[in-house]
Scaffold this active site. Structure first.
Site, PDB file in Angstrom:
ATOM      1  N   GLU A  24      44.079  31.596  36.687  1.00 41.05           N
ATOM      2  CA  GLU A  24      44.352  30.601  37.729  1.00 41.05           C
ATOM      3  C   GLU A  24      43.975  29.198  37.243  1.00 41.05           C
ATOM      4  OE1 GLU A  24      43.755  33.597  41.547  1.00 41.05           O
ATOM      5  OE2 GLU A  24      41.988  32.864  40.489  1.00 41.05           O
ATOM      6  N   HIS A  47      40.502  29.810  34.721  1.00 42.01           N
ATOM      7  CA  HIS A  47      39.661  31.002  34.587  1.00 42.01           C
ATOM      8  C   HIS A  47      40.480  32.275  34.778  1.00 42.01           C
ATOM      9  CE1 HIS A  47      39.885  30.738  38.980  1.00 42.01           C
ATOM     10  NE2 HIS A  47      39.607  32.033  38.985  1.00 42.01           N
ATOM     11  N   HIS A  59      34.757  31.482  38.557  1.00 40.22           N
ATOM     12  CA  HIS A  59      36.090  31.217  39.100  1.00 40.22           C
ATOM     13  C   HIS A  59      36.384  29.721  39.208  1.00 40.22           C
ATOM     14  CE1 HIS A  59      36.691  35.456  39.894  1.00 40.22           C
ATOM     15  NE2 HIS A  59      35.441  35.475  40.318  1.00 40.22           N
ATOM     16  N   ASP A  61      40.552  36.227  36.475  1.00 41.27           N
ATOM     17  CA  ASP A  61      40.004  37.234  37.393  1.00 41.27           C
ATOM     18  C   ASP A  61      40.166  38.606  36.742  1.00 41.27           C
ATOM     19  OD1 ASP A  61      39.784  35.222  39.301  1.00 41.27           O
ATOM     20  OD2 ASP A  61      41.317  36.040  40.648  1.00 41.27           O
ATOM     21  N   HIS A 117      36.780  41.922  40.213  1.00 39.41           N
ATOM     22  CA  HIS A 117      36.640  40.866  41.229  1.00 39.41           C
ATOM     23  C   HIS A 117      36.953  41.432  42.627  1.00 39.41           C
ATOM     24  CE1 HIS A 117      36.550  36.929  42.952  1.00 39.41           C
ATOM     25  NE2 HIS A 117      37.836  36.651  42.885  1.00 39.41           N
TER      26      HIS A 117
HETATM   27 ZN   LIG Z   1      39.421  33.680  40.419  1.00 39.77          ZN
END
Ligand SMILES: [Zn+2]
Length: 227
Positions: free
Chosen positions: A187, A64, A60, A66, A70
Protein backbone atom coordinates in the site's frame (compact mmCIF):
# COMPACT_ATOMS: atom_id res chain seq x y z
CA UNK A 1 31.53 11.71 -6.56
CA UNK A 2 29.91 8.56 -5.23
CA UNK A 3 29.79 5.76 -7.68
CA UNK A 4 26.67 3.82 -8.58
CA UNK A 5 26.24 0.87 -10.86
CA UNK A 6 25.28 1.96 -14.37
CA UNK A 7 22.32 -0.33 -14.26
CA UNK A 8 20.87 1.73 -11.41
CA UNK A 9 19.33 4.25 -13.80
CA UNK A 10 16.72 1.86 -15.14
CA UNK A 11 15.13 1.39 -11.71
CA UNK A 12 12.30 3.69 -10.72
CA UNK A 13 11.62 4.27 -7.05
CA UNK A 14 7.92 3.75 -6.38
CA UNK A 15 8.18 4.21 -2.59
CA UNK A 16 7.40 7.35 -0.64
CA UNK A 17 10.26 8.89 1.35
CA UNK A 18 10.10 7.77 4.98
CA UNK A 19 10.71 10.52 7.52
CA UNK A 20 9.13 12.35 10.44
CA UNK A 21 6.72 14.03 7.99
CA UNK A 22 5.37 10.76 6.58
CA UNK A 23 1.66 10.84 7.40
CA UNK A 24 0.68 7.87 9.57
CA UNK A 25 -2.58 5.99 8.99
CA UNK A 26 -5.26 7.83 11.00
CA UNK A 27 -5.09 6.72 14.62
CA UNK A 28 -1.55 5.43 14.23
CA UNK A 29 1.50 7.00 15.85
CA UNK A 30 3.74 9.30 13.81
CA UNK A 31 7.22 8.31 12.66
CA UNK A 32 9.83 9.24 15.23
CA UNK A 33 13.40 9.87 14.23
CA UNK A 34 16.04 10.37 16.83
CA UNK A 35 19.54 11.54 16.04
CA UNK A 36 21.75 9.68 18.49
CA UNK A 37 25.02 11.12 17.26
CA UNK A 38 26.21 13.38 14.48
CA UNK A 39 29.46 14.13 12.66
CA UNK A 40 28.50 17.79 13.17
CA UNK A 41 29.21 17.43 16.87
CA UNK A 42 32.49 19.01 17.79
CA UNK A 43 32.68 18.26 21.50
CA UNK A 44 36.40 17.55 22.02
CA UNK A 45 36.04 14.27 23.83
CA UNK A 46 38.66 12.55 21.76
CA UNK A 47 35.91 10.28 20.52
CA UNK A 48 34.92 10.23 16.92
CA UNK A 49 31.36 11.31 16.26
CA UNK A 50 29.38 9.38 13.70
CA UNK A 51 25.98 9.91 12.15
CA UNK A 52 23.77 7.47 13.96
CA UNK A 53 20.03 7.42 14.41
CA UNK A 54 17.10 5.45 15.63
CA UNK A 55 13.62 5.44 14.23
CA UNK A 56 10.29 4.11 15.30
CA UNK A 57 7.57 3.51 12.78
CA UNK A 58 4.29 1.62 12.50
CA UNK A 59 4.75 -1.34 10.19
CA UNK A 60 1.77 0.03 8.21
CA UNK A 61 3.22 3.49 7.67
CA UNK A 62 4.33 4.84 4.30
CA UNK A 63 4.97 2.36 1.51
CA UNK A 64 4.53 -0.97 3.25
CA UNK A 65 3.44 -4.57 2.92
CA UNK A 66 0.58 -6.36 4.72
CA UNK A 67 1.21 -10.02 5.51
CA UNK A 68 -1.69 -12.50 5.85
CA UNK A 69 -1.09 -12.47 9.64
CA UNK A 70 -2.36 -8.84 9.66
CA UNK A 71 -5.90 -10.25 9.37
CA UNK A 72 -5.55 -13.93 10.25
CA UNK A 73 -3.99 -15.39 13.39
CA UNK A 74 -2.96 -18.48 11.42
CA UNK A 75 -1.80 -16.45 8.40
CA UNK A 76 1.77 -16.07 7.24
CA UNK A 77 3.82 -13.55 9.19
CA UNK A 78 5.90 -10.97 7.34
CA UNK A 79 9.19 -12.84 7.87
CA UNK A 80 7.65 -15.91 6.22
CA UNK A 81 6.35 -14.19 3.11
CA UNK A 82 8.03 -15.89 0.15
CA UNK A 83 10.81 -13.76 -1.32
CA UNK A 84 9.65 -15.04 -4.71
CA UNK A 85 6.32 -13.24 -4.19
CA UNK A 86 8.13 -9.93 -3.69
CA UNK A 87 10.44 -10.03 -6.71
CA UNK A 88 9.46 -10.64 -10.31
CA UNK A 89 7.28 -9.57 -13.19
CA UNK A 90 4.21 -7.44 -12.53
CA UNK A 91 1.40 -5.98 -14.59
CA UNK A 92 0.77 -2.28 -14.16
CA UNK A 93 -2.95 -1.63 -14.51
CA UNK A 94 -3.76 2.03 -14.97
CA UNK A 95 -7.23 3.09 -14.03
CA UNK A 96 -7.85 6.62 -15.20
CA UNK A 97 -10.78 8.81 -16.15
CA UNK A 98 -12.45 8.46 -12.79
CA UNK A 99 -15.68 10.42 -12.63
CA UNK A 100 -14.51 10.52 -9.06
CA UNK A 101 -12.25 7.95 -7.43
CA UNK A 102 -14.28 5.00 -6.38
CA UNK A 103 -14.63 1.29 -6.81
CA UNK A 104 -12.11 -0.81 -8.68
CA UNK A 105 -13.96 -3.68 -10.32
CA UNK A 106 -13.01 -6.92 -12.08
CA UNK A 107 -13.75 -5.27 -15.42
CA UNK A 108 -10.72 -3.04 -14.88
CA UNK A 109 -8.53 -6.16 -15.04
CA UNK A 110 -10.24 -8.09 -17.79
CA UNK A 111 -8.17 -6.77 -20.68
CA UNK A 112 -5.02 -7.76 -18.72
CA UNK A 113 -6.28 -11.22 -17.88
CA UNK A 114 -3.52 -13.22 -19.62
CA UNK A 115 -0.73 -10.93 -18.44
CA UNK A 116 -2.02 -11.18 -14.88
CA UNK A 117 -2.16 -14.95 -15.05
CA UNK A 118 1.46 -15.17 -16.13
CA UNK A 119 3.01 -12.33 -14.05
CA UNK A 120 1.02 -13.11 -10.86
CA UNK A 121 1.77 -9.65 -9.48
CA UNK A 122 -0.49 -6.67 -10.10
CA UNK A 123 0.18 -2.99 -9.44
CA UNK A 124 -2.74 -0.59 -9.68
CA UNK A 125 -2.21 3.03 -10.63
CA UNK A 126 -5.31 4.98 -9.76
CA UNK A 127 -3.55 8.35 -9.66
CA UNK A 128 -4.49 8.68 -5.99
CA UNK A 129 -0.81 9.01 -5.00
CA UNK A 130 -1.11 12.62 -6.10
CA UNK A 131 -3.30 13.18 -3.01
CA UNK A 132 -0.45 12.13 -0.67
CA UNK A 133 -0.18 14.63 2.18
CA UNK A 134 -3.54 16.21 1.37
CA UNK A 135 -6.47 16.07 3.79
CA UNK A 136 -8.54 13.56 1.80
CA UNK A 137 -5.75 11.03 1.17
CA UNK A 138 -6.88 8.57 3.86
CA UNK A 139 -10.61 9.20 3.59
CA UNK A 140 -11.73 9.36 -0.06
CA UNK A 141 -9.34 6.93 -1.74
CA UNK A 142 -10.47 4.26 -4.21
CA UNK A 143 -11.12 0.74 -2.98
CA UNK A 144 -11.04 -2.70 -4.51
CA UNK A 145 -14.36 -4.52 -4.81
CA UNK A 146 -14.50 -7.96 -3.22
CA UNK A 147 -15.25 -9.45 -6.65
CA UNK A 148 -12.15 -7.76 -8.08
CA UNK A 149 -10.05 -9.25 -5.27
CA UNK A 150 -11.56 -12.67 -6.08
CA UNK A 151 -10.77 -12.16 -9.76
CA UNK A 152 -7.11 -11.49 -8.89
CA UNK A 153 -6.60 -14.45 -6.56
CA UNK A 154 -8.52 -16.58 -9.04
CA UNK A 155 -5.84 -15.69 -11.59
CA UNK A 156 -3.07 -16.77 -9.22
CA UNK A 157 -2.02 -13.31 -8.03
CA UNK A 158 0.43 -13.45 -5.10
CA UNK A 159 1.09 -9.72 -4.71
CA UNK A 160 -1.10 -6.70 -5.30
CA UNK A 161 0.19 -3.15 -4.95
CA UNK A 162 -1.82 0.08 -4.91
CA UNK A 163 -1.06 3.81 -4.96
CA UNK A 164 -3.56 4.50 -2.19
CA UNK A 165 -3.51 3.85 1.57
CA UNK A 166 -5.65 0.72 1.82
CA UNK A 167 -7.28 -1.71 -0.62
CA UNK A 168 -10.60 -1.22 1.18
CA UNK A 169 -12.37 0.07 4.28
CA UNK A 170 -14.09 -1.74 7.17
CA UNK A 171 -15.33 -4.48 7.10
CA UNK A 172 -12.41 -5.13 4.71
CA UNK A 173 -13.81 -7.52 2.11
CA UNK A 174 -10.80 -7.15 -0.23
CA UNK A 175 -8.19 -7.58 2.52
CA UNK A 176 -10.06 -10.71 3.61
CA UNK A 177 -9.99 -12.24 0.14
CA UNK A 178 -6.40 -11.30 -0.72
CA UNK A 179 -4.72 -12.07 2.61
CA UNK A 180 -7.06 -15.03 3.18
CA UNK A 181 -5.72 -16.58 -0.02
CA UNK A 182 -2.10 -16.00 0.95
CA UNK A 183 -1.46 -12.97 -1.27
CA UNK A 184 0.41 -9.96 0.11
CA UNK A 185 -0.63 -6.32 -0.29
CA UNK A 186 1.63 -3.32 -0.86
CA UNK A 187 0.00 0.00 0.00
CA UNK A 188 0.97 3.66 -0.51
CA UNK A 189 2.97 3.21 -3.70
CA UNK A 190 3.83 6.33 -5.67
CA UNK A 191 5.48 7.55 -8.86
CA UNK A 192 3.80 4.93 -11.04
CA UNK A 193 3.25 7.55 -13.75
CA UNK A 194 7.04 7.61 -14.27
CA UNK A 195 6.88 4.07 -15.66
CA UNK A 196 6.37 3.54 -19.38
CA UNK A 197 4.11 0.71 -20.45
CA UNK A 198 2.38 -1.89 -18.36
CA UNK A 199 4.93 -4.65 -18.00
CA UNK A 200 7.41 -4.23 -15.18
CA UNK A 201 9.87 -6.05 -13.04
CA UNK A 202 9.11 -5.40 -9.38
CA UNK A 203 11.08 -5.60 -6.16
CA UNK A 204 9.22 -4.87 -2.91
CA UNK A 205 10.98 -6.55 -0.02
CA UNK A 206 9.82 -6.29 3.59
CA UNK A 207 12.14 -6.38 6.57
CA UNK A 208 12.51 -9.77 8.20
CA UNK A 209 10.47 -8.77 11.23
CA UNK A 210 9.98 -11.91 13.24
CA UNK A 211 6.38 -12.98 13.64
CA UNK A 212 4.81 -9.66 12.70
CA UNK A 213 2.00 -8.42 10.46
CA UNK A 214 3.69 -6.04 8.03
CA UNK A 215 6.73 -3.96 7.23
CA UNK A 216 7.81 -0.87 5.36
CA UNK A 217 9.20 -1.86 1.95
CA UNK A 218 11.48 -0.24 -0.58
CA UNK A 219 9.51 -0.79 -3.75
CA UNK A 220 11.24 -0.30 -7.09
CA UNK A 221 10.26 -1.13 -10.64
CA UNK A 222 11.71 -1.14 -14.10
CA UNK A 223 10.30 -1.69 -17.51
CA UNK A 224 10.66 -5.29 -18.57
CA UNK A 225 12.79 -5.61 -21.62
CA UNK A 226 11.51 -7.87 -24.32
CA UNK A 227 8.08 -8.00 -22.73
ZN1 LIG B 1 -1.19 -2.17 5.91
Amino acid sequence: VWKTADDDRSWIDISHPLDADTPPFPGDLPVELLELDSTDRTIPTGQRHLNCSRFSVSVHCGTHMDAPFHFFAQGQTIDRVAIASCIGPAVLVRISNWPKPGWIESRHFESHRDQIRSARRVIIESGWHRHWKTSDYFTDHPVLEEAAARFLVGHGVVLIGVDFPSVDRPPYPAHDVLLGNGAVIVENLTNLDAIAGDSIELIALPLRLTGRDGSPVRAVARVRSGA
